[in-house]
Design a protein around this motif. Structure first.
Motif, PDB file in Angstrom:
ATOM      1  N   ALA A 152       0.832  -1.207   0.000  1.00  0.00           N
ATOM      2  CA  ALA A 152       0.000   0.000   0.000  1.00  0.00           C
ATOM      3  C   ALA A 152       0.866   1.255   0.000  1.00  0.00           C
ATOM      4  N   PHE A 153       1.913   1.239   0.824  1.00  0.00           N
ATOM      5  CA  PHE A 153       2.825   2.391   0.863  1.00  0.00           C
ATOM      6  C   PHE A 153       3.524   2.568  -0.483  1.00  0.00           C
ATOM      7  N   GLY A 154       3.968   1.458  -1.077  1.00  0.00           N
ATOM      8  CA  GLY A 154       4.610   1.540  -2.383  1.00  0.00           C
ATOM      9  C   GLY A 154       3.686   2.098  -3.452  1.00  0.00           C
ATOM     10  N   LEU A 155       2.419   1.706  -3.407  1.00  0.00           N
ATOM     11  CA  LEU A 155       1.450   2.228  -4.372  1.00  0.00           C
ATOM     12  C   LEU A 155       1.258   3.726  -4.192  1.00  0.00           C
ATOM     13  N   LEU A 156       1.172   4.182  -2.954  1.00  0.00           N
ATOM     14  CA  LEU A 156       0.999   5.605  -2.687  1.00  0.00           C
ATOM     15  C   LEU A 156       2.197   6.410  -3.193  1.00  0.00           C
ATOM     16  N   VAL A 157       3.397   5.910  -2.973  1.00  0.00           N
ATOM     17  CA  VAL A 157       4.594   6.610  -3.437  1.00  0.00           C
ATOM     18  C   VAL A 157       4.644   6.624  -4.961  1.00  0.00           C
ATOM     19  N   LEU A 158       4.347   5.498  -5.595  1.00  0.00           N
ATOM     20  CA  LEU A 158       4.357   5.434  -7.060  1.00  0.00           C
ATOM     21  C   LEU A 158       3.303   6.356  -7.648  1.00  0.00           C
ATOM     22  N   PHE A 159       2.119   6.407  -7.030  1.00  0.00           N
ATOM     23  CA  PHE A 159       1.058   7.294  -7.506  1.00  0.00           C
ATOM     24  C   PHE A 159       1.467   8.751  -7.336  1.00  0.00           C
ATOM     25  N   ALA A 160       2.114   9.062  -6.212  1.00  0.00           N
ATOM     26  CA  ALA A 160       2.594  10.428  -5.992  1.00  0.00           C
ATOM     27  C   ALA A 160       3.642  10.807  -7.037  1.00  0.00           C
ATOM     28  N   LEU A 161       4.535   9.879  -7.365  1.00  0.00           N
ATOM     29  CA  LEU A 161       5.551  10.150  -8.382  1.00  0.00           C
ATOM     30  C   LEU A 161       4.909  10.403  -9.737  1.00  0.00           C
ATOM     31  N   ALA A 162       3.893   9.615 -10.084  1.00  0.00           N
ATOM     32  CA  ALA A 162       3.222   9.773 -11.372  1.00  0.00           C
ATOM     33  C   ALA A 162       2.533  11.131 -11.479  1.00  0.00           C
ATOM     34  N   LEU A 163       1.745  11.485 -10.457  1.00  0.00           N
ATOM     35  CA  LEU A 163       1.029  12.760 -10.511  1.00  0.00           C
ATOM     36  C   LEU A 163       1.979  13.949 -10.433  1.00  0.00           C
ATOM     37  N   THR A 164       3.102  13.774  -9.716  1.00  0.00           N
ATOM     38  CA  THR A 164       4.054  14.876  -9.603  1.00  0.00           C
ATOM     39  C   THR A 164       4.675  15.216 -10.949  1.00  0.00           C
ATOM     40  N   TRP A 165       5.064  14.193 -11.719  1.00  0.00           N
ATOM     41  CA  TRP A 165       5.635  14.479 -13.035  1.00  0.00           C
ATOM     42  C   TRP A 165       4.616  15.161 -13.945  1.00  0.00           C
ATOM     43  N   ILE A 166       3.349  14.742 -13.847  1.00  0.00           N
ATOM     44  CA  ILE A 166       2.312  15.408 -14.637  1.00  0.00           C
ATOM     45  C   ILE A 166       2.142  16.855 -14.179  1.00  0.00           C
ATOM     46  N   ALA A 167       2.165  17.072 -12.862  1.00  0.00           N
ATOM     47  CA  ALA A 167       2.031  18.429 -12.329  1.00  0.00           C
ATOM     48  C   ALA A 167       3.202  19.306 -12.754  1.00  0.00           C
ATOM     49  N   VAL A 168       4.406  18.738 -12.800  1.00  0.00           N
ATOM     50  CA  VAL A 168       5.570  19.504 -13.268  1.00  0.00           C
ATOM     51  C   VAL A 168       5.361  19.962 -14.712  1.00  0.00           C
ATOM     52  N   GLY A 169       4.878  19.052 -15.548  1.00  0.00           N
ATOM     53  CA  GLY A 169       4.597  19.433 -16.927  1.00  0.00           C
ATOM     54  C   GLY A 169       3.551  20.527 -17.019  1.00  0.00           C
ATOM     55  N   MET A 170       2.510  20.443 -16.192  1.00  0.00           N
ATOM     56  CA  MET A 170       1.473  21.476 -16.185  1.00  0.00           C
ATOM     57  C   MET A 170       2.036  22.820 -15.745  1.00  0.00           C
ATOM     58  N   GLY A 171       2.946  22.792 -14.767  1.00  0.00           N
ATOM     59  CA  GLY A 171       3.569  24.031 -14.335  1.00  0.00           C
ATOM     60  C   GLY A 171       4.444  24.648 -15.415  1.00  0.00           C
ATOM     61  N   LEU A 172       5.128  23.799 -16.177  1.00  0.00           N
ATOM     62  CA  LEU A 172       6.020  24.298 -17.221  1.00  0.00           C
ATOM     63  C   LEU A 172       5.270  24.964 -18.365  1.00  0.00           C
ATOM     64  N   ILE A 173       4.055  24.516 -18.655  1.00  0.00           N
ATOM     65  CA  ILE A 173       3.314  25.104 -19.782  1.00  0.00           C
ATOM     66  C   ILE A 173       2.451  26.284 -19.349  1.00  0.00           C
ATOM     67  N   SER A 174       2.447  26.608 -18.060  1.00  0.00           N
ATOM     68  CA  SER A 174       1.564  27.655 -17.551  1.00  0.00           C
ATOM     69  C   SER A 174       2.277  29.000 -17.538  1.00  0.00           C
ATOM     70  N   PRO A 175       1.614  30.065 -17.978  1.00  0.00           N
ATOM     71  CA  PRO A 175       2.264  31.380 -18.017  1.00  0.00           C
ATOM     72  C   PRO A 175       2.387  32.035 -16.656  1.00  0.00           C
ATOM     73  N   ASN A 176       1.616  31.588 -15.671  1.00  0.00           N
ATOM     74  CA  ASN A 176       1.695  32.165 -14.329  1.00  0.00           C
ATOM     75  C   ASN A 176       1.150  31.161 -13.322  1.00  0.00           C
ATOM     76  N   ALA A 177       1.258  31.507 -12.044  1.00  0.00           N
ATOM     77  CA  ALA A 177       0.850  30.585 -10.988  1.00  0.00           C
ATOM     78  C   ALA A 177      -0.642  30.291 -11.025  1.00  0.00           C
ATOM     79  N   GLU A 178      -1.461  31.306 -11.345  1.00  0.00           N
ATOM     80  CA  GLU A 178      -2.909  31.099 -11.393  1.00  0.00           C
ATOM     81  C   GLU A 178      -3.280  30.103 -12.488  1.00  0.00           C
ATOM     82  N   ALA A 179      -2.641  30.233 -13.642  1.00  0.00           N
ATOM     83  CA  ALA A 179      -2.903  29.289 -14.724  1.00  0.00           C
ATOM     84  C   ALA A 179      -2.440  27.890 -14.351  1.00  0.00           C
ATOM     85  N   ALA A 180      -1.315  27.788 -13.646  1.00  0.00           N
ATOM     86  CA  ALA A 180      -0.821  26.478 -13.218  1.00  0.00           C
ATOM     87  C   ALA A 180      -1.816  25.814 -12.277  1.00  0.00           C
ATOM     88  N   SER A 181      -2.375  26.591 -11.357  1.00  0.00           N
ATOM     89  CA  SER A 181      -3.364  26.042 -10.436  1.00  0.00           C
ATOM     90  C   SER A 181      -4.601  25.565 -11.176  1.00  0.00           C
TER      91      SER A 181
END
Length: 263
Positions: A152-181
């Motif tokens: 269960a812990f491993g799944l939570l960490v793997l899921f966090a890693l997956a969503l984090t990389w997606i969130a990083v990509g979303m932050g990179l394409i956003s022109p400002n913090a509000e758009a990133a949110s």
């Protein structure tokens, strides 16, 4: 120093930087963390008896619904926390610090690695806090073995890693913090359209495939099975496949955008 040693040194430096930012400016993380905590308390204490009866739990009442809802809220916590990652990455890209980093002799991917590792650590701490709230109001997992807890812990960490990389990509394409949110908002909305609060088979027939095969539902059902002893079925490999697919997609999307975007 070898290239690997330099990469590890620079990545650890960027990790410390991001952890210091999180410690000095905790309001964003706390605000995002309050959402799953408030939903947990709301659904348990206000809707718990009714929701338990609606999903066929009848006799168990509120205590049975606590057991049902906590696994979904743990994964929703990860989605909420990673929104802060998207905002943080967007701030870095728009406030000029990345331009400064590009002129320095550092391992370039270490900037993203610092964000990712820092975010995963924050996700783990947030999950522990929400889990502690769940235990305080009555959640119990007495049948789970040590191996199941580790899975269960491993799944939570793997899921966090997956969503984090997606969130990083979303932050990179956003022109400002509000758009990133705003761009990262699906990470907290998708759990509402999953089996986190009600079973998939209680949803309208046309919507069930959407709810069943999105990333959150297989992960929730797998976590629920590990902690509560319910059936996992095909959800286990589907959850892992989603996580690995999102990690690969997010990594290549983020690194290519970071290398090509001259902000």
């Amino acid at each position: 120093m070898s290239s690997l040693s330099l990469a590890l040194r620079d990545s650890s430096t960027m990790l410390r930087r991001n952890l210091l930012h999180a410690r000095r400016y905790p309001s964003l993380t706390l605000n995002l963390l309050l959402t799953p905590v408030m939903l947990l308390l709301l659904f348990v204490y206000i809707f718990g008896d009714t929701m338990s009866a609606g999903i066929g739990g009848g006799g168990g009442g509120r205590s049975e619904y606590i057991a049902y809802i906590v696994p979904g809220l743990l994964l929703m916590t990860i989605g909420s926390t990673t929104i802060g990652t998207a905002v943080s990455v967007s701030n870095d890209m728009t406030e000029g610090i990345i331009a400064r980093f590009r002129t320095m002799a550092i391992h370039r991917p270490s900037v993203l690695v610092g964000h990712v590792v820092g975010s995963v650590l924050q996700c783990v701490m947030s999950v522990i806090l929400v889990g502690a709230v769940g235990v305080a109001i009555g959640f119990r997992s007495t049948d789970a073995t040590a191996l199941e807890w580790l899975a269960a812990f491993g799944l939570l960490v793997l899921f966090a890693l997956a969503l984090t990389w997606i969130a990083v990509g979303m932050g990179l394409i956003s022109p400002n913090a509000e758009a990133a949110s705003n761009n990262a908002l699906p990470l907290i909305l998708l759990p509402l359209l999953s089996s986190a609060f009600v079973p998939v088979d209680s949803m309208p027939g046309w919507f069930q495939p959407v709810a069943e095969y999105q990333p959150f539902t297989p992960a929730i059902e797998t976590l629920r099975g590990l902690l509560l002893g319910t059936g996992i079925g095909h959800n286990g490999w589907l959850a892992v496949a989603w996580c690995l697919g999102l990690v690969i997609l997010g990594y290549f999307w983020s690194t290519s955008k970071f290398d090509n975007d001259p902000k």
